[in-house]
Design an enzyme around this catalytic site. Structure first.
Site, mmCIF file in Angstrom:
data_model
loop_
_atom_site.group_PDB
_atom_site.id
_atom_site.type_symbol
_atom_site.label_atom_id
_atom_site.label_comp_id
_atom_site.label_asym_id
_atom_site.label_seq_id
_atom_site.Cartn_x
_atom_site.Cartn_y
_atom_site.Cartn_z
ATOM 1 N N TYR A 17 -2.119 -11.870 7.657
ATOM 2 C CA TYR A 17 -2.223 -10.879 6.726
ATOM 3 C C TYR A 17 -2.869 -11.274 5.759
ATOM 4 C CZ TYR A 17 1.753 -8.967 9.291
ATOM 5 O OH TYR A 17 2.675 -8.245 10.273
ATOM 6 N N HIS A 22 -3.878 -4.564 2.257
ATOM 7 C CA HIS A 22 -2.452 -4.668 1.745
ATOM 8 C C HIS A 22 -1.998 -5.900 0.944
ATOM 9 C CE1 HIS A 22 0.638 -1.780 1.611
ATOM 10 N NE2 HIS A 22 1.261 -2.233 2.366
ATOM 11 N N PHE A 66 8.678 -9.084 3.752
ATOM 12 C CA PHE A 66 7.471 -8.277 4.044
ATOM 13 C C PHE A 66 7.481 -7.256 2.872
ATOM 14 C CE2 PHE A 66 8.146 -10.611 7.978
ATOM 15 C CZ PHE A 66 6.558 -10.871 8.433
ATOM 16 N N ASN A 68 7.754 -3.892 2.698
ATOM 17 C CA ASN A 68 8.836 -2.992 2.468
ATOM 18 C C ASN A 68 10.145 -3.476 2.317
ATOM 19 O OD1 ASN A 68 9.505 -4.312 4.861
ATOM 20 N ND2 ASN A 68 9.763 -2.183 6.168
ATOM 21 N N ASP A 94 -2.156 -2.904 -3.923
ATOM 22 C CA ASP A 94 -3.461 -2.283 -3.437
ATOM 23 C C ASP A 94 -3.126 -0.604 -3.557
ATOM 24 O OD1 ASP A 94 -1.148 -2.795 -1.526
ATOM 25 O OD2 ASP A 94 -2.509 -1.276 -0.344
ATOM 26 N N ASN A 115 5.021 1.477 0.040
ATOM 27 C CA ASN A 115 6.536 0.786 0.413
ATOM 28 C C ASN A 115 6.956 -0.326 -0.587
ATOM 29 O OD1 ASN A 115 7.005 2.697 2.545
ATOM 30 N ND2 ASN A 115 5.855 1.368 4.132
#
Length: 193
Positions: A17, A22, A66, A68, A94, A115
């Site tokens: 990632y 994000h 993560f 969420n 973001d 989220n």
């Protein structure tokens, strides 16, 4: 005067990632850590470290859950080191509703479907905190928002986002030193940036 400030950069952990849209919150928080000479170590479900800025003790947190589940790390840290709302919690994230590279400061308000923000609000029970919003733009019509935010940006957008990382870190320092109301008048009245 606020004695303790928690700065949270939102993103997803792992090399897969890194550099994605994000993860702009991570990038800004990491830049701030470098500026302040903060070494980040694993604690409280995240990478965290602290430094003094003027009269404030500033803690930087990059949740290693993560996106969420970001609120788990934030809530655990706040149990260890309570903060005063709203100025004591600054969340960098973001923002689809801003053009790539635009930096805006917001106090409280809605969650815009993010989220990470939803998780934080669920865990700490308030929306009353400061947000530093880093614009990433929106995908083209009918494209997947999830695929868009988890992808690395085009080179032309990346150059704008690189500039936004520095502006975002400066915005956080200004919020800590001057308070969010004064900083919002500066960052939110700029025509484009």
């Amino acid at each position: 005067m606020i004695s303790s400030v928690l700065v949270v950069g939102l993103g997803n952990p792992g090399s897969r990632y890194r550099g994605t849209r994000h993860n702009m919150g991570f990038e800004v928080a990491e830049a701030l850590a470098r500026e302040l000479g903060v070494s980040l170590a694993r604690r409280h479900h995240g990478l965290t470290g602290g430094a003094s800025v003027g009269e404030h003790r500033v803690h930087i947190l990059l949740p290693q859950t993560f996106m969420n589940e970001s609120g788990l790390a934030v809530a655990e840290f706040i149990r260890y080191c309570p903060v005063t709302y709203p100025e004591g919690l600054i969340v960098i994230h973001d923002e689809l509703d801003l053009e790539p590279g635009v930096v805006r400061v917001k106090l409280g308000g809605g969650l815009a479907g993010h989220n990470g923000l939803k998780s934080i609000v669920h865990q700490i029970g308030t929306q009353n905190f400061v947000r530093v919003r880093i614009g990433i733009g929106r995908p083209v019509a009918h494209a997947s928002v999830v695929d868009f935010v988890l992808a690395r940006p085009r080179p032309e957008d990346r150059s704008e986002l690189d500039l936004a990382v520095g502006r975002g870190a400066s915005a956080v320092r200004d919020i800590i030193e001057l308070g969010p109301a004064q900083v919002m008048t500066v960052y939110n009245q700029r025509a484009r940036r």
